[in-house]
Design a protein around this motif. Sequence first.
Motif, mmCIF file in Angstrom:
data_model
loop_
_atom_site.group_PDB
_atom_site.id
_atom_site.type_symbol
_atom_site.label_atom_id
_atom_site.label_comp_id
_atom_site.label_asym_id
_atom_site.label_seq_id
_atom_site.Cartn_x
_atom_site.Cartn_y
_atom_site.Cartn_z
ATOM 1 N N GLU A 136 0.824 -1.216 0.000
ATOM 2 C CA GLU A 136 0.000 0.000 0.000
ATOM 3 C C GLU A 136 0.855 1.261 0.000
ATOM 4 N N GLN A 137 2.160 1.139 0.220
ATOM 5 C CA GLN A 137 3.032 2.312 0.217
ATOM 6 C C GLN A 137 3.390 2.786 -1.196
ATOM 7 N N ILE A 138 3.055 2.005 -2.214
ATOM 8 C CA ILE A 138 3.300 2.433 -3.594
ATOM 9 C C ILE A 138 2.381 3.596 -3.920
ATOM 10 N N ASP A 139 2.930 4.635 -4.530
ATOM 11 C CA ASP A 139 2.167 5.840 -4.862
ATOM 12 C C ASP A 139 1.579 5.711 -6.264
ATOM 13 N N PHE A 140 0.286 5.410 -6.345
ATOM 14 C CA PHE A 140 -0.399 5.266 -7.628
ATOM 15 C C PHE A 140 -1.098 6.546 -8.058
ATOM 16 N N SER A 141 -0.939 7.630 -7.323
ATOM 17 C CA SER A 141 -1.754 8.822 -7.536
ATOM 18 C C SER A 141 -1.334 9.670 -8.729
ATOM 19 N N LYS A 142 -0.123 9.482 -9.238
ATOM 20 C CA LYS A 142 0.410 10.416 -10.237
ATOM 21 C C LYS A 142 0.027 10.078 -11.666
ATOM 22 N N GLN A 143 -0.306 8.817 -11.958
ATOM 23 C CA GLN A 143 -0.554 8.414 -13.346
ATOM 24 C C GLN A 143 -1.821 7.566 -13.457
ATOM 25 N N GLN A 144 -2.918 8.102 -12.998
ATOM 26 C CA GLN A 144 -4.215 7.449 -13.149
ATOM 27 C C GLN A 144 -4.204 6.034 -12.582
ATOM 28 N N LEU B 286 14.488 -6.506 -19.537
ATOM 29 C CA LEU B 286 13.680 -7.357 -20.406
ATOM 30 C C LEU B 286 12.494 -6.633 -21.029
ATOM 31 N N MET B 287 11.778 -5.836 -20.250
ATOM 32 C CA MET B 287 10.602 -5.160 -20.783
ATOM 33 C C MET B 287 10.118 -4.103 -19.791
ATOM 34 N N GLN B 288 9.134 -3.328 -20.244
ATOM 35 C CA GLN B 288 8.513 -2.332 -19.383
ATOM 36 C C GLN B 288 7.008 -2.396 -19.571
ATOM 37 N N GLY B 289 6.280 -2.269 -18.489
ATOM 38 C CA GLY B 289 4.824 -2.238 -18.551
ATOM 39 C C GLY B 289 4.295 -1.346 -17.447
ATOM 40 N N TYR B 290 3.002 -1.503 -17.142
ATOM 41 C CA TYR B 290 2.379 -0.705 -16.086
ATOM 42 C C TYR B 290 1.649 -1.629 -15.117
ATOM 43 N N MET B 291 1.655 -1.258 -13.863
ATOM 44 C CA MET B 291 0.925 -1.998 -12.845
ATOM 45 C C MET B 291 -0.006 -1.074 -12.088
ATOM 46 N N ASN B 292 -1.187 -1.596 -11.735
ATOM 47 C CA ASN B 292 -2.024 -0.941 -10.751
ATOM 48 C C ASN B 292 -1.954 -1.759 -9.464
ATOM 49 N N ALA B 293 -2.724 -1.384 -8.469
ATOM 50 C CA ALA B 293 -2.647 -2.077 -7.183
ATOM 51 C C ALA B 293 -3.000 -3.551 -7.324
ATOM 52 N N GLU B 294 -3.986 -3.845 -8.191
ATOM 53 C CA GLU B 294 -4.407 -5.240 -8.379
ATOM 54 C C GLU B 294 -3.310 -6.060 -9.062
ATOM 55 N N ALA B 295 -2.600 -5.440 -10.005
ATOM 56 C CA ALA B 295 -1.513 -6.143 -10.687
ATOM 57 C C ALA B 295 -0.368 -6.439 -9.719
ATOM 58 N N VAL B 296 -0.073 -5.493 -8.845
ATOM 59 C CA VAL B 296 0.967 -5.719 -7.839
ATOM 60 C C VAL B 296 0.569 -6.874 -6.929
ATOM 61 N N ASP C 99 11.184 2.681 -6.409
ATOM 62 C CA ASP C 99 12.266 3.656 -6.408
ATOM 63 C C ASP C 99 12.122 4.550 -5.179
ATOM 64 N N CYS C 100 12.957 5.589 -5.114
ATOM 65 C CA CYS C 100 12.982 6.441 -3.930
ATOM 66 C C CYS C 100 11.682 7.214 -3.717
ATOM 67 N N ASP C 101 10.957 7.517 -4.809
ATOM 68 C CA ASP C 101 9.684 8.237 -4.699
ATOM 69 C C ASP C 101 8.497 7.303 -4.590
ATOM 70 N N GLN C 102 8.744 6.029 -4.675
ATOM 71 C CA GLN C 102 7.714 4.995 -4.550
ATOM 72 C C GLN C 102 6.620 5.128 -5.607
ATOM 73 N N ASP C 103 7.021 5.648 -6.806
ATOM 74 C CA ASP C 103 6.033 5.796 -7.881
ATOM 75 C C ASP C 103 6.456 5.070 -9.156
ATOM 76 N N SER C 104 7.417 4.160 -9.043
ATOM 77 C CA SER C 104 7.767 3.264 -10.138
ATOM 78 C C SER C 104 8.321 1.984 -9.521
ATOM 79 N N LEU C 105 8.288 0.912 -10.325
ATOM 80 C CA LEU C 105 8.642 -0.405 -9.802
ATOM 81 C C LEU C 105 9.743 -1.068 -10.621
#
Length: 205
Positions: free
Chosen positions: A9-17, A33-43, A81-87
Amino acid sequence: MRINESNQEQIDFSKQQDLVPAIVQHALTGAVLMQGYMNAEAVAATLAEQRVTFYSRSKQRLWCKGESSGHYLQLVSLHTDCDQDSLLALALPQGPTCHLGTESCFSAEDHSEQPLLNQLMRIIQDRSANAEGNSYTERLLAEGSKRVAQKVGEEGVETALAAVADDRDELLNESADLLYHLLVLLRSKDLELTDVLAVLHQRRR
């Protein structure tokens, strides 16, 4: 910070919808290997299933990498990361990551940014697959595994002698020769550097 089921729950999802970018890195080689996007459910799904799962913006649903191909990304660890807004997901790929059949979605033809030992292993593989007899590697492989094993033994002895003689430059040169010939020996037995790293990974665990 390493993410687990108790602190996700400490991941900051507020910045990118409600999404955060997630980079997947090979846990043994360091290759991206690759890059994608996660929401709370994906995590949550990634942590629960131990397989990297994204939120697909095109499919508008959770997408477990490999659900169609079987080439899953086995999770080793998940970090913010340090800002908790990427994984950053460290994972072990169960086959090619890219839909084009390559190990990585990045620079399939240009391996200049790969870790040096991986790059050298790729060169040795290419020499083995496209042998024209024009290189030392090709000639060595053509002589067979016993000859390559002999060279590994010779280089091992020379490395040890350089260390005993306290000859720093010679130790570095002989160590480079030893690593190279060991990679050729692995290739001659249809093994990968990652196979060795996997053994070390299991021993560490």
